[in-house]
Design an enzyme around this catalytic site. Structure first.
Site, PDB file in Angstrom:
ATOM      1  CG  ASP A 211      -0.198  -0.066   2.655  1.00  0.00           C
ATOM      2  OD1 ASP A 211       0.233  -1.130   2.896  1.00  0.00           O
ATOM      3  OD2 ASP A 211       0.330   0.907   3.148  1.00  0.00           O
ATOM      4  CG  ASP A 213       1.240   4.921   5.869  1.00  0.00           C
ATOM      5  OD1 ASP A 213       0.709   4.265   6.207  1.00  0.00           O
ATOM      6  OD2 ASP A 213       1.862   5.971   6.123  1.00  0.00           O
TER       7      ASP A 213
END
Ligand SMILES: CSC[C@H]1O[C@H](OP(=O)(O)O)[C@H](O)[C@@H]1O
Ligand SMILES: Nc1ncnc2[nH]cnc12
Length: 297
Positions: A211, A213
């Protein structure tokens, strides 16, 4: 120098709770004076080399990052005869050019964790190991080549910010870590890498980016279900990385300077060291105590 046998301890992170590639696998529970490890160890072979697998959070992901008994996990790997550690972890990316799905062989850390036991030493026997270069370059070379052979897009060298968690970062924190030059964020590589160093286990970390974040305006902030979706899409590559790593290991393990780190790190006069701690260090300190003629009973 004829070299010794490899015994590779593999720690599987989020999404990696089993290592199906292990042949003749046997599960064993190893007791530790440091408490309960995350799970049983699964011991087996890949390409004729010995591997010991431990799911970091336990099967079923029952143990959170702040509740992990990192000392017990490293101690049981050492007790099982591990000579080296290959750690696999899910991480958030703090850089646009490290997208979800890519693998990163980490070489530096910033430790911002604060609620964990971080050393085997300190209470009656003091050691200060160097963490200037926290990973083993030779193992990291092998890990990089293995991840590439497994078909991953692989980056070499990155700074991993270890946060306490379990909550993810605020946008301000995420931007702060970016301003520090950090590349990746996770919750587990520290104190794992520090304790591996104290246990004289050369350590390499393959981080799997899941991801971005929460620092990007154009991408939704990280959620667990997105992490798991990326991990599941890449689980085969993670297992194949371990298989390729096994295939690439030389038949005999050459001596590694990290095998004898404690020779330069113990400052306590061993004649005055705490006997109970010496006994508790029967696995981690076995080599150095034997070399110095210290009775461990
Ligand atoms: C599942 S989201 C957060 C969780 O994932 C990472 O775990 P690991 O390093 O064991 O793969 C991260 O550090 C958090 O513990
Ligand atoms: N964004 C993130 N922050 C902390 N740990 C993570 N593990 C995977 N993604 C993460």
């Amino acid at each position: 120098m004829t070299g010794g046998e490899w015994v590779i301890g593999v720690v599987g992170g989020s999404g990696l709770y089993a290592m199906d590639a292990l042949e003749d696998a046997q599960s064993i529970r190893v007791e530790s004076p440091w408490g309960e490890a995350s799970d049983e160890l699964v011991i087996g072979e890949i390409s004729g080399k010995r591997f010991v697998f431990l799911p970091r959070h336990g099967k079923g992901h029952r143990i959170g990052p702040s509740q992990l008994n990192f000392r017990a996990n490293i101690d049981v790997l050492k007790r099982a005869g591990c000579t080296d550690m290959l750690s696999l972890s899910a991480v958030g990316s703090l850089r646009e050019d490290l997208p979800p799905g890519d693998f990163v062989v980490v070489d530096q850390f910033i430790d911002r964790t604060f609620a964990r036991e971080k050393s085997f030493f300190g209470d009656g026997l003091v050691a200060h190991v160097s963490m200037a270069d926290p990973v083993c370059p030779a193992l990291s070379d092998l890990a990089e080549a293995a991840a590439k052979a497994a078909g991953a897009t692989v980056h070499r060298g990155a700074t991993y910010l270890a946060m306490e968690g379990p909550q993810f970062s605020s946008r301000a924190e995420s931007e702060l870590y970016r301003s520090w030059g950090c590349d990746l964020i996770g919750m587990t590589a520290m104190p794992e890498a520090k304790l591996a160093r104290e246990a004289e286990l050369p350590y390499a970390l393959v981080a799997m980016v899941t991801d971005y974040d929460c620092w990007r305006d154009d991408v939704a902030e990280v959620e667990v279900h997105d992490i798991l979706a990326t991990l599941h899409a890449n689980a085969d590559k993670a297992v194949q990385t371990v298989v390729e790593f096994a295939r690439a290991l030389p038949d005999k393990r050459p001596a590694n300077p990290l095998d004898t780190v404690l020779d330069m790190s113990i400052i306590t006069d061993l004649a005055m060291a705490d006997r109970a701690l010496i006994a508790k260090l029967d696995a981690v300190g076995k080599r150095v105590f034997a070399a110095r003629g210290v009775d461990q009973d």
